[in-house]
Write a protein that holds these residues in place. Structure first.
Motif, PDB file in Angstrom:
ATOM      1  N   THR A 230       0.812  -1.364  -0.002  1.00 32.68           N
ATOM      2  CA  THR A 230      -0.041   0.072   0.299  1.00 32.68           C
ATOM      3  C   THR A 230       0.766   1.143   0.000  1.00 32.68           C
ATOM      4  OG1 THR A 230      -1.687  -1.215   1.414  1.00 32.68           O
ATOM      5  CG2 THR A 230      -1.751   1.508   1.093  1.00 32.68           C
ATOM      6  N   GLY A 231       0.515   2.135  -0.742  1.00 27.09           N
ATOM      7  CA  GLY A 231       1.078   3.502  -0.975  1.00 27.09           C
ATOM      8  C   GLY A 231       1.544   3.849  -2.338  1.00 27.09           C
ATOM      9  N   GLN A 232       2.552   4.551  -2.538  1.00 26.96           N
ATOM     10  CA  GLN A 232       2.990   5.219  -3.716  1.00 26.96           C
ATOM     11  C   GLN A 232       3.726   3.972  -4.462  1.00 26.96           C
ATOM     12  OE1 GLN A 232       5.530   8.432  -3.291  1.00 26.96           O
ATOM     13  NE2 GLN A 232       3.588   9.878  -3.372  1.00 26.96           N
ATOM     14  N   GLN A 233       3.285   3.931  -5.962  1.00 24.19           N
ATOM     15  CA  GLN A 233       4.001   2.946  -6.526  1.00 24.19           C
ATOM     16  C   GLN A 233       5.320   3.039  -6.572  1.00 24.19           C
ATOM     17  OE1 GLN A 233       2.408   2.651 -10.454  1.00 24.19           O
ATOM     18  NE2 GLN A 233       3.555   0.693 -10.848  1.00 24.19           N
ATOM     19  N   LEU A 234       5.955   1.868  -6.091  1.00 27.79           N
ATOM     20  CA  LEU A 234       7.627   1.888  -6.279  1.00 27.79           C
ATOM     21  C   LEU A 234       8.321   1.718  -7.445  1.00 27.79           C
ATOM     22  CD1 LEU A 234       7.987  -0.914  -3.209  1.00 27.79           C
ATOM     23  CD2 LEU A 234       8.206   1.593  -3.138  1.00 27.79           C
ATOM     24  N   ASN A 235       9.291   2.557  -7.188  1.00 26.99           N
ATOM     25  CA  ASN A 235      10.295   2.675  -8.495  1.00 26.99           C
ATOM     26  C   ASN A 235      11.478   1.661  -8.393  1.00 26.99           C
ATOM     27  OD1 ASN A 235       8.643   4.110 -10.551  1.00 26.99           O
ATOM     28  ND2 ASN A 235       9.439   6.077  -9.270  1.00 26.99           N
ATOM     29  N   PHE A 236      11.634   0.653  -8.942  1.00 27.42           N
ATOM     30  CA  PHE A 236      12.805  -0.220  -8.990  1.00 27.42           C
ATOM     31  C   PHE A 236      14.037  -0.153  -9.632  1.00 27.42           C
ATOM     32  CE2 PHE A 236       9.007  -2.648  -7.821  1.00 27.42           C
ATOM     33  CZ  PHE A 236       9.063  -2.824  -6.461  1.00 27.42           C
ATOM     34  N   ASP A 237      15.139   0.160  -9.096  1.00 29.80           N
ATOM     35  CA  ASP A 237      16.310   0.561  -9.820  1.00 29.80           C
ATOM     36  C   ASP A 237      17.312  -0.640 -10.211  1.00 29.80           C
ATOM     37  OD1 ASP A 237      17.345  -0.305  -7.306  1.00 29.80           O
ATOM     38  OD2 ASP A 237      18.019   1.999  -6.785  1.00 29.80           O
ATOM     39  N   GLY A 246       5.345  -9.092 -13.151  1.00 28.41           N
ATOM     40  CA  GLY A 246       3.930  -8.755 -13.241  1.00 28.41           C
ATOM     41  C   GLY A 246       3.491  -7.696 -12.476  1.00 28.41           C
ATOM     42  N   ASP A 247       2.865  -6.702 -12.921  1.00 30.49           N
ATOM     43  CA  ASP A 247       2.433  -5.588 -11.912  1.00 30.49           C
ATOM     44  C   ASP A 247       1.003  -5.168 -12.283  1.00 30.49           C
ATOM     45  OD1 ASP A 247       2.287  -3.452 -10.318  1.00 30.49           O
ATOM     46  OD2 ASP A 247       4.233  -2.468 -11.089  1.00 30.49           O
ATOM     47  N   THR A 248       0.099  -4.915 -10.982  1.00 34.33           N
ATOM     48  CA  THR A 248      -1.258  -4.712 -11.392  1.00 34.33           C
ATOM     49  C   THR A 248      -1.732  -3.642 -10.333  1.00 34.33           C
ATOM     50  OG1 THR A 248      -2.214  -6.595 -10.020  1.00 34.33           O
ATOM     51  CG2 THR A 248      -1.908  -6.858 -12.562  1.00 34.33           C
ATOM     52  N   LEU A 249      -2.726  -3.200 -10.348  1.00 36.64           N
ATOM     53  CA  LEU A 249      -3.305  -2.126  -9.346  1.00 36.64           C
ATOM     54  C   LEU A 249      -4.606  -2.579  -9.039  1.00 36.64           C
ATOM     55  CD1 LEU A 249      -2.622   0.547  -8.014  1.00 36.64           C
ATOM     56  CD2 LEU A 249      -3.602   1.934  -9.378  1.00 36.64           C
ATOM     57  N   SER A 250      -4.729  -2.866  -7.761  1.00 36.41           N
ATOM     58  CA  SER A 250      -6.144  -3.281  -7.256  1.00 36.41           C
ATOM     59  C   SER A 250      -7.216  -2.317  -7.218  1.00 36.41           C
ATOM     60  CB  SER A 250      -5.936  -4.090  -6.014  1.00 36.41           C
ATOM     61  OG  SER A 250      -5.719  -3.268  -4.900  1.00 36.41           O
ATOM     62  N   GLU A 251      -8.479  -2.491  -7.042  1.00 35.60           N
ATOM     63  CA  GLU A 251      -9.497  -1.440  -6.649  1.00 35.60           C
ATOM     64  C   GLU A 251      -9.241  -0.575  -5.731  1.00 35.60           C
ATOM     65  OE1 GLU A 251     -13.271  -3.388  -6.947  1.00 35.60           O
ATOM     66  OE2 GLU A 251     -13.144  -4.173  -9.081  1.00 35.60           O
ATOM     67  N   ASP A 252      -8.557  -1.061  -4.576  1.00 30.21           N
ATOM     68  CA  ASP A 252      -8.553  -0.358  -3.319  1.00 30.21           C
ATOM     69  C   ASP A 252      -7.191   0.507  -3.429  1.00 30.21           C
ATOM     70  OD1 ASP A 252      -6.926  -2.324  -2.761  1.00 30.21           O
ATOM     71  OD2 ASP A 252      -7.598  -2.965  -0.991  1.00 30.21           O
TER      72      ASP A 252
END
Length: 302
Positions: A230-237, A246-252
């Motif tokens: 939960t929180g801001q979407q992480l940026n991986f370096d 795989g990366d998705t965004l749930s409804e909440d």
């Protein structure tokens, strides 16, 4: 309970079984899997002594399979075999007598099963008057009423709606708890996950996989996990101990990512990396299902 050793079966120009060996443990539920035409039904018919192998042997409780074992086996074939014009009650009595029961004992057991499955009013009905699923219920009773040691079920859930499929599944488990060994062939992979202790996968007449379901699934683990945060979407370096697959965004607005571990890293390394950066709601290993393993193995051999 059942030892199948180096079975070969040839039909004209087609080899149905090619050196197939299996061990079915007493008191367990064993799933026989494979695509259509793989050889499953040919093997089942050999165990039921409907046909004989060209070579190889089958042993039942340490004895070479013979006619004396027939009454200790119950067989539900994929092609239903009840007489359509005959009343169900009398047909069940007839089949019970063939399995060695007296008429009085057959009546007693049939009354028990008819009440158990809610089909008390069917005694005078003819098979042709019933739906496919209801015919299957009657055939199931015919398979188990003589209390066999080994119950062989070929696609036992065919024709059932979800409610009655659940009823039959529960009866299979109950019979197993009472000591029956179950061998069943099915295309329903969810049934394998729910019911089977062990499985064998046959494809193109050969056994290509066998073992305990838990061990097989564990052998296909590939260090893949699902993470919800939960929180801001992480940026991986690229310094993280995993790669994103795989990366998705749930409804909440929680983020769900699918990762694969890098090198010798483990789940603790993943947590140590993520906890300072975000709030973790879930970390769950993804273990391939039997359906995924089935598809992979069959496609690989094909």
């Amino acid at each position: 309970m059942l030892s199948i050793r180096h079975i070969v079966k040839q039909y004209a120009g087609h080899r149905a079984l090619n050196d197939v060996s299996l061990e079915v443990e007493s008191g367990k539920i064993f799933g026989l899997l494979g695509p259509n035409g793989a050889g499953k039904t040919s093997l089942i018919r050999i165990v039921n002594q409907i046909t004989a192998p060209d070579s190889g042997e089958v042993y039942f409780n340490g004895e070479r399979l013979n006619q004396s074992h027939i009454n200790r086996i119950g067989y539900l074939p994929e092609e239903r075999g009840l007489y359509k014009k005959m009343e169900i009650g009398e047909q069940m009595i007839y089949l019970a007598r063939l399995k060695g029961l007296s008429r009085d004992e057959a009546n007693k057991r049939l009354k028990y099963w008819f009440e158990k499955l809610g089909i008390e009013g069917w005694w005078k009905k003819k098979i042709e008057e019933l739906s496919k699923g209801m015919q299957q219920k009657a055939q199931f009773v015919a398979t188990v009423m003589h209390e066999p040691d080994l119950i062989i079920l070929d696609e036992p859930f065919s024709g059932f709606d979800p409610v009655n499929a659940e009823v039959i599944k529960d009866e299979i488990l109950e019979l197993n708890r009472k000591g029956a060994t179950i061998l069943f062939s099915t295309h329903r992979m969810e049934s394998v996950e729910e019911l089977c202790d062990s499985i064998a996968l046959i494809n193109k007449s050969q056994k290509i996989l066998d073992g305990k379901v838990k061990h097989i699934r564990n052998s296909y683990r590939n260090d893949t996990y699902l993470i919800e945060y939960t929180g801001q979407q992480l940026n991986f370096d690229g310094t993280q101990p995993f790669e994103i697959v795989g990366d998705t965004l749930s409804e909440d607005d929680s983020h769900i990512i699918r990762i694969k571990l890098n090198g010798s890293h483990n789940s603790n390394d993943v947590l140590q990396y993520l906890i300072p950066r975000t709030r973790i709601n879930m970390l769950q290993e993804v273990i391939p299902s039997m359906n995924e393993i089935f598809i992979e193995k069959v496609n690989h051999i094909s």
